[in-house]
Design a protein around this motif. Structure first.
Motif, PDB file in Angstrom:
ATOM      1  N   PHE A 149       0.822  -1.205   0.000  1.00 24.53           N
ATOM      2  CA  PHE A 149       0.000   0.000   0.000  1.00 24.53           C
ATOM      3  C   PHE A 149       0.861   1.261   0.000  1.00 24.53           C
ATOM      4  O   PHE A 149       0.485   2.275  -0.594  1.00 24.53           O
ATOM      5  CB  PHE A 149      -0.915   0.001   1.225  1.00 24.53           C
ATOM      6  N   LEU A 150       2.016   1.210   0.652  1.00 24.60           N
ATOM      7  CA  LEU A 150       2.929   2.347   0.621  1.00 24.60           C
ATOM      8  C   LEU A 150       3.365   2.643  -0.804  1.00 24.60           C
ATOM      9  O   LEU A 150       3.454   3.812  -1.209  1.00 24.60           O
ATOM     10  CB  LEU A 150       4.152   2.055   1.497  1.00 24.60           C
ATOM     11  N   GLY A 151       3.628   1.608  -1.589  1.00 24.57           N
ATOM     12  CA  GLY A 151       4.011   1.809  -2.976  1.00 24.57           C
ATOM     13  C   GLY A 151       2.908   2.437  -3.805  1.00 24.57           C
ATOM     14  O   GLY A 151       3.174   3.285  -4.656  1.00 24.57           O
ATOM     15  N   VAL A 152       1.646   2.036  -3.540  1.00 28.83           N
ATOM     16  CA  VAL A 152       0.517   2.652  -4.238  1.00 28.83           C
ATOM     17  C   VAL A 152       0.431   4.129  -3.878  1.00 28.83           C
ATOM     18  O   VAL A 152       0.163   4.980  -4.732  1.00 28.83           O
ATOM     19  CB  VAL A 152      -0.787   1.922  -3.890  1.00 28.83           C
ATOM     20  N   LEU A 153       0.664   4.446  -2.600  1.00 28.71           N
ATOM     21  CA  LEU A 153       0.589   5.834  -2.153  1.00 28.71           C
ATOM     22  C   LEU A 153       1.685   6.689  -2.773  1.00 28.71           C
ATOM     23  O   LEU A 153       1.468   7.862  -3.109  1.00 28.71           O
ATOM     24  CB  LEU A 153       0.678   5.890  -0.626  1.00 28.71           C
ATOM     25  N   LEU A 154       2.866   6.109  -2.955  1.00 24.94           N
ATOM     26  CA  LEU A 154       4.002   6.869  -3.478  1.00 24.94           C
ATOM     27  C   LEU A 154       4.140   6.763  -4.989  1.00 24.94           C
ATOM     28  O   LEU A 154       4.984   7.456  -5.570  1.00 24.94           O
ATOM     29  CB  LEU A 154       5.302   6.374  -2.837  1.00 24.94           C
ATOM     30  N   ALA A 155       3.331   5.927  -5.639  1.00 28.83           N
ATOM     31  CA  ALA A 155       3.526   5.659  -7.064  1.00 28.83           C
ATOM     32  C   ALA A 155       3.353   6.914  -7.911  1.00 28.83           C
ATOM     33  O   ALA A 155       4.192   7.213  -8.772  1.00 28.83           O
ATOM     34  CB  ALA A 155       2.550   4.572  -7.523  1.00 28.83           C
ATOM     35  N   VAL A 156       2.274   7.660  -7.696  1.00 32.98           N
ATOM     36  CA  VAL A 156       2.025   8.842  -8.519  1.00 32.98           C
ATOM     37  C   VAL A 156       3.074   9.932  -8.277  1.00 32.98           C
ATOM     38  O   VAL A 156       3.579  10.520  -9.244  1.00 32.98           O
ATOM     39  CB  VAL A 156       0.601   9.375  -8.282  1.00 32.98           C
ATOM     40  N   PRO A 157       3.427  10.252  -7.017  1.00 31.00           N
ATOM     41  CA  PRO A 157       4.513  11.226  -6.844  1.00 31.00           C
ATOM     42  C   PRO A 157       5.807  10.819  -7.526  1.00 31.00           C
ATOM     43  O   PRO A 157       6.467  11.647  -8.173  1.00 31.00           O
ATOM     44  CB  PRO A 157       4.686  11.291  -5.320  1.00 31.00           C
ATOM     45  N   VAL A 158       6.180   9.553  -7.397  1.00 32.52           N
ATOM     46  CA  VAL A 158       7.415   9.092  -8.037  1.00 32.52           C
ATOM     47  C   VAL A 158       7.285   9.172  -9.556  1.00 32.52           C
ATOM     48  O   VAL A 158       8.219   9.584 -10.253  1.00 32.52           O
ATOM     49  CB  VAL A 158       7.742   7.656  -7.585  1.00 32.52           C
TER      50      VAL A 158
END
Length: 365
Positions: A321-330
């Motif tokens: 879930f952390l990756g989903v949260l950070l995916a768009v910013p990255v």
């Protein structure tokens, strides 16, 4: 700056990026509350700035904003989640019946189609459908149950409830100071270029996150209301599901369409109602593509839908879930850096043919 110096800087930033990715991966289990807090601070900093311009102290503006945000979140959970949970469990319980209804309605047509090409094809098809329909229904019901249990467990994680608000408060209170401090650390030689890059990152990221959030809200409300008007079972669950999953462009609408048509086939005896459900999704796509997307997002966001979907899936696979949260910013950061690199390449000697070479080529020809 010499080529040697540029090479050293490139290696330095590559090493810093690699170390950062390694730390994110190793600490992914504990970073979720901090990422949520940072996301809240980033999204609502403009509201705090506006209150501050009205001569409200920064700490008071932070408290006001966070009270409003968490009050809305708590109110949403208290009002919507029990209803959604009840409908979702009913949907899970009815999945086998929907499979049977769809099978009984579509199987005769499929048998007739196959029979035109093979005399034994219809019997084989009937055996295959009868064998695997029950297994598919059990698998889907189990998967939905696991999803619900995992989602509720995520919501009830104590660390998120306790740490995320604290992190949000301190980051939102000190956001401008943090930005000023980072700006003071930028290399003086490249400060103008880096500021332009960061400004483009901020514009792309805020444009997508806030715009896509409004698009998701519109889709959730639109499909919940319209599907409820035609009395489709579990319209609220389906509408909210479409809104949440629509953070990945087109995926939410396609998934919701498949689920809605399946429920309609199992629920309605009159096929005209099924076509009405299909018409609702056609209308929703027309409104989203021609009205909602241009209004809320427009041309400010230069993130291709395929790139966003890939980033979300890759982030979820690597970091959960952390990756989903950070995916768009990255994805936004990488997109800005790639565009900057392409602009530099197009203006470099590697792309521009030297004049001497062009003259020699002309003389030889």
């Amino acid at each position: 700056m010499t080529t040697h110096g540029m090479g050293r800087h490139a290696w330095f930033w590559l090493i810093v990026g690699a170390v950062l990715v390694f730390l994110l991966y190793e600490l992914r289990e504990v970073l979720l509350p901090f990422a949520l807090g940072a996301a809240i601070a980033f999204l609502f900093d403009p509201i705090a700035d506006r209150l501050e311009r009205l001569r409200v102290p920064r700490w008071a503006a932070t408290v006001i904003v966070l009270i409003g945000v968490f009050a809305l979140m708590i109110g949403f959970v208290l009002l919507i989640v029990p209803l959604v949970q009840a409908q979702l469990w009913q949907l899970i319980g009815r999945v086998p019946a929907y499979f049977d209804a769809v099978r009984l309605r579509l199987l005769p047509q499929l048998e007739e189609l196959v029979a035109t090409y093979s005399s034994t094809g219809a019997e084989e098809l009937q055996k295959a459908v009868g064998t695997y329909a029950g297994d598919a229904a059990k698998w889907l019901a189990g998967g939905l149950g696991t999803l619900v249990a995992g989602g509720m467990a995520l919501v009830n994680v104590l660390s998120i409830l306790l740490i995320a608000p604290v992190v949000s408060f301190y980051l939102l209170r000190d956001w401008d100071l943090i930005v000023q401090r980072i700006d003071s650390w930028l290399p003086r030689r490249s400060r103008g270029t880096l500021r332009a890059i960061f400004a483009e990152m901020d514009e792309t990221l805020t444009g997508f996150v806030r715009g896509q959030a409004l698009v998701c809200l519109f889709l959730a409300v639109f499909y919940s209301i319209t599907l409820s008007l035609v009395r489709l079972d579990f319209a609220l669950v389906i509408g909210l599901f479409i809104g949440v999953i629509s953070i990945m462009p087109y995926v939410g609408t396609i998934s919701g369409f498949v689920v809605s048509v399946g429920v309609a086939l199992g629920q309605y005896d009159d096929r005209s109602n099924v076509f009405i459900v299909i018409g609702i999704f056609v209308l929703g796509q027309i409104l989203e593509g021609n009205v909602v997307q241009p209004l809320f997002i427009g041309d400010r966001v230069r993130l291709h839908p395929v790139w966003i979907i890939f980033a979300l899936l890759a982030g979820g696979s690597l970091f959960g879930f952390l990756g989903v949260l950070l995916a768009v910013p990255v994805a936004a950061v990488i997109g800005v850096l790639v565009r900057f690199g392409i602009r530099r390449y197009l203006a470099s000697p590697f792309y521009e043919e030297p004049v001497e070479t062009a003259l020699i080529t002309t003389d030889v020809s």
